[in-house]
Every structure is written in C-alpha cells, then in structure tokens.
Design an enzyme around this catalytic site. Structure first.
Site, short mmCIF file in Angstrom:
data_model
loop_
_atom_site.label_atom_id
_atom_site.label_comp_id
_atom_site.label_asym_id
_atom_site.label_seq_id
_atom_site.Cartn_x
_atom_site.Cartn_y
_atom_site.Cartn_z
N GLY A 1 -42.66 30.56 36.73
CA GLY A 1 -42.60 31.98 36.36
C GLY A 1 -41.33 32.67 36.84
N ASN A 2 -40.83 32.27 38.05
CA ASN A 2 -39.65 32.97 38.57
C ASN A 2 -38.39 32.66 37.77
OD1 ASN A 2 -39.93 30.42 39.55
ND2 ASN A 2 -39.11 30.82 41.58
N LYS B 1 -57.73 30.05 34.81
CA LYS B 1 -56.28 30.24 34.67
C LYS B 1 -55.93 31.73 34.66
CE LYS B 1 -52.09 28.92 33.65
NZ LYS B 1 -51.36 28.31 34.74
N LYS C 1 -49.10 24.60 32.39
CA LYS C 1 -47.83 24.04 31.88
C LYS C 1 -47.39 22.81 32.67
CE LYS C 1 -44.48 25.68 34.94
NZ LYS C 1 -45.36 26.19 35.96
N LYS D 1 -49.51 21.58 40.68
CA LYS D 1 -48.16 20.99 40.59
C LYS D 1 -48.19 19.58 41.18
CE LYS D 1 -46.09 25.51 40.94
NZ LYS D 1 -46.23 25.74 39.51
N1 LIG Z 1 -49.38 28.14 30.97
C1 LIG Z 1 -49.00 28.22 32.27
O1 LIG Z 1 -49.27 27.36 33.10
O2 LIG Z 1 -48.28 29.37 32.60
P1 LIG Z 1 -47.89 29.84 34.10
O3 LIG Z 1 -47.18 28.69 34.74
O4 LIG Z 1 -46.97 31.03 33.89
O5 LIG Z 1 -49.16 30.21 34.78
#
Ligand SMILES: NC(=O)OP(=O)(O)O
Length: 310
Positions: A11-12, A127, A210, A272
């Site tokens: 996100g960053n 999520k 993601k 992760k």
């Molecule tokens: N889809 C997804 O994992 O987005 P973020 O990493 O922004 O949460």
C-alpha cells in the site's frame, strides 16, 4: 544473474487517494526501473485495499442518493481498481523507462483469478478494505448490515471475504508478454475473483490477498523470485519489542515454526510470510524476498531483506 521476478507492491507504494497515488507511483517506478535496467524480467503486482473500498463506498453512496446509479458487485470494484491503479503505474513506469532510454512496452492486464466457491473464507470475512472508522461509526455501519473489524490498532475497517487463489486465468498472456520483452502489471488487487462455471467465469464477492495471488502467479509463470514489498526492511521476531530479532534468511522449516509460534501479525506480516513460503516451497531454487521498495535491488543481491528459500 538475470532473473524473472514478480514484484508485489504494498500500500505504501501507491499512497492514499487520487492525487497522492499519482505522486507516490513516481517514486515507486524508479525502483522498478532500476531492476529492469539491471536486465531482470519484471512482472508488477499490487494491492488495492484503500482503492477498492473507496470505489465500493462511492457507488454505494451514489446508489442510495440516486436510484439510476447501480450498486457495483465487489468483483467489478476490483476490476475498476485494477484499471485505475494500473493506469497510473503504467504511465509513470513508461515515462521513467523512456527517460532512461529504455524503450519497452508497459501494459496493465485486467486479470481474473479463480477461487473455490467452497473456500471457508466466504463464510468468514477477514480482508480489510477502504477507509478507517471510529468505534462509534463502525457500530452504526454494523447496525446497517456491514461487517467491520478493528485493523491492527489503527481503527475499524470494513472486511470482505478473501479466498485463496487457485488459478490465474490470464497466465498464458502474462507469459507471452514477458517473452515479447514487455513489462506487465497484473493480478492487481489480488486479481478479479471468479468462480469457474464451465466456460463461464462468474465474478465472486471477495478481494483476494495480493501477496497470495502474486505467489500463485510467480509459481505459474515459473518465476525465479517473488519480492513482497512492505513497510519494513526485514521480517522480525518480537517485532516492536526491545528484544526484536531481524531475520536475514529463513528456511521453510523455520518459517513454519515461527508461524506456529504466532510471531507474525495476522492481516499484516503473516500473509506475506505464508505467501512467500508457499512460493519458496513450490520448487527448489525459488526464492522469496520480503523487504522495502528502496532496498529491492540490494535484496536481490543478498545484501538485505529477508530471504525465504529451501
Ligand atoms: N488485495 C490486497 O491484498 O490489497 P492490499 O494489499 O492493499 O490489502
């Protein structure tokens, strides 16, 4: 050695909001261009948590105010987020490469990811998406039928189902683009979640993680390395405590043990490490690296970050 790399942006790397994103990607693409200039074959993936929430909330508010505006299914919100984020990323990366004299096509591929309709995640939304709410705001939204959860001490966010990726529908196109020496931005926001019903792909109400989607893609296109970019340079045990222990290298056995011992925060470092581990375990020689964007190049050279490999 030149590598085929899947680079998952956190996100960053994208910032919050429209103007901030356009600015943030200008810094982000410099690190990506460094890897391309060094001769690596790079596939870019990215998150969409804030963006998909914003799209969903905007259409929901508009639909309430005006009966002609439709409510959008979550799969369509993910598709919109892929297009909008990819648009900023591909333009910024194209410009950065051209300024370095690298004339390589860069394109965003709208990508669908198959999920299992029986995935238990559909019954337990986890999520977080969209903006943060106070406890009082969250309670009001929950009374109106939304599901919200406290997110890592930062406030309350809406949560949606996040099933595991089973297949990347457009994997052959990703491969073809790489073999044509093109840069591809794909599985944005974890990919558009779809249920396979014979020849038909039906959008599912979910947002795929993601990092998990990037690990699945890396496996399916036979990447050498999966790089998961986050806010810290290395994975740590006892993170945030005086006896913090930064990890340079993790074997799959150690990674499994530390996961069982609950060293990694749920919804933060845990997915992760789990996604990186899944890729590293999928075939001998595959490496996963977790680090910050600015250290990606040093991380590939083994000088920093946390490497997970057999
Ligand atoms: N889809 C997804 O994992 O987005 P973020 O990493 O922004 O949460």
């Amino acid at each position: 050695m030149k590598k085929r790399i899947v680079l998952a942006l956190g996100g960053n790397a994208l910032g919050d909001g429209l103007a901030e994103q356009m600015q943030a990607v200008k810094t982000t693409v410099k690190a990506i261009a460094d890897l391309i200039a060094a001769g690596h074959q790079v596939v870019v993936t990215h998150g969409n948590g804030p963006q998909v929430g914003m799209i969903n909330q905007a259409f929901e508010a508009a639909a309430k105010a005006d009966s002609h505006t439709p409510m959008l299914p979550m799969s369509v919100c993910v598709a919109l987020s892929q297009g909008y984020i990819g648009y900023d990323l591909q333009n910024a990366l194209r410009e950065e490469l051209l300024e370095r004299g690298i004339n390589k096509p860069v394109a965003t591929l709208i990508t669908q990811v198959a999920v299992n309709p029986a995935d238990p995640a559909f019954l337990n939304p986890t999520k977080p998406i969209g903006s943060f709410f106070t406890k009082e705001e969250a309670e009001r939204l929950m009374r109106n039928g939304h599901t919200l959860r406290e997110d890592s001490g930062r406030g309350y966010r809406r949560v949606v189902a996040s099933p595991k990726p089973q297949d990347i529908i457009e994997k052959e196109t990703v491969r073809a683009m790489l073999e044509a020496d093109q840069v591809v931005i794909t599985v944005g926001g974890g990919g558009i979640p779809v249920l396979v019903e014979g020849n038909h792909l039906r959008g599912a109400s979910a947002v795929i993680d993601k990092d998990w989607a990037s690990a699945k893609l890396a496996e399916m296109i036979d990447a050498d390395m999966l790089i998961i970019l986050t806010a810290v340079e290395k994975v740590a045990l006892n993170y945030g405590k005086p006896d913090v222990q930064w990890l340079d290298r993790l074997s799959p056995a150690d990674a499994h043990r530390f996961i069982e011992e609950e060293h990694f925060a749920k919804g933060s470092m845990l997915p992760k490490v789990e996604a990186a581990l899944a890729f590293a375990e999928s075939k001998a020689g595959r490496q996963a690296l977790i680090t910050v964007l600015s250290k990606a190049r040093e991380g590939i050279a083994g000088k920093t970050g946390t490497i997970i490999c057999q």
